[in-house]
Design an enzyme around this catalytic site. Sequence first.
Site, short mmCIF file in Angstrom:
data_model
loop_
_atom_site.label_atom_id
_atom_site.label_comp_id
_atom_site.label_asym_id
_atom_site.label_seq_id
_atom_site.Cartn_x
_atom_site.Cartn_y
_atom_site.Cartn_z
CB CYS A 5 42.77 -6.69 44.72
SG CYS A 5 41.28 -7.48 44.05
N GLY A 6 41.01 -4.56 45.00
CA GLY A 6 39.97 -3.55 44.97
C GLY A 6 38.58 -4.11 44.87
#
Length: 452
Positions: free
Chosen positions: A409-410
């Site tokens: 994800c981030g």
Amino acid sequence: MNTVEVVPLVDEGLGNSAYLVDLGDGRAMVVDVSLDLRASSAAARRRGLTVAFAADTHLHADFLSGARQLSATEGTRVLASAAGHREFTHSGLRDGDEVDLGGLRLRALGTPGHTQEHLSFLLLDGDRPVGVFTGGSLLVGSAARTDLVSPEQTEALARAQYASLRRLAELPDDVAVWPTHGAGSFCSAPPGTERVSTIGREKSTNPLLQREDEDGFVAALLGSLGTYPPYFRRLGEINRRGPAVLNEDPALAGLDAATVRAMLAEGARLVDVRPVTEFAGAHVPGALSIPLRPVFASWLGWLAPHDRPLIIVRGSGQDRAEIAWQATKIGYTDLAGELTGGIDAWTAAGHPTTSTRLVGPDQVDGRVLDIRQTPEFAAGHLPAALHLELGDLPDRADEVPGEPLVVMCGHGERAMGAASLLEQAGHRDLAVLTGGPEDWATATGRNLETGQ
């Protein structure tokens, strides 16, 4: 009254703001306050104020309203749209109705769009408009989504939103704009740090407010809509009926390992709120990872079942009251309790654990699954990465190809939640990237791809 003190009470996790208004006579009004009344109560106490009014701009989909709780426990008068047909004691207001707040006045403005019964509240000092509580109508740099009622009404509500914004734009330029939804809200507020504005600033900077043609406005608004948590589809009706009044603060009862194991066998779900590294090291097989952080409530409402008892596993330094309140304010009231002693108690009882491998940005090898929101993915992702939003994963885990697989994800928190869901679905040989696409690009010297 020469000055009016309006105190924003920001919920960073949900991306929303409630407001406390000092009425100047020892009383206060709160606007769009959630069932987690800790912040508003503390703000009122610090100022020596009694909350006399609680105004709700609309039937909230992303949190349980605290208005009924205040009415039941403090005798607060609830102000809300008559068209909302709430089933608890309140003053039903229609467009143009005014309420005397004791020197100040509150005027209801019909501003449908985000919901059908939406009201904005114009605060007046004498005849001078001070500011407007716009709820889910005019936002800072945007307008709230119109697809929460039903797909069939989305476009009609978008057209109503257009008219509502045009009406608000007729207010004087110096009138303050106090919206409920802000950056981080799934009700469609753009990224940014500003949570309040003025009519004049929005007229000059808000792209939607600058669109003169209705069709162009509708196309732009509907084109900006992303996905939203499924719990949004339940809370509006609960708020219409009135959330159950709490007789005491929500809490997590202690459960020993044997009780937890028996409850899991009967269908309860385990939610592990520890940080990513701790969950990766050892966790109960089948546990859902949702690390405790400001956005915990949103992801709990997106990933955890609402119709089963939930059991929490937390680290020793994590606040159990915060966990209970974040769950309760979005309607997760079936909290069975927490595993006493945490993961150490589970292993001490001889029960099995499993682990999830963590990899750094320079260790990515093989297939990559990116579970970020679509706009995030389109802005920059690893070449050939597969994409499936985390919110879709509970229903589409069977579409994910076999192992080995690196989930990203981030930063890693959402990726670990995805990995835990894939483990529940039978996937093995999973790894979670400790970082995001920019970290990978820096570590490898390679470029990201854009688009979907």
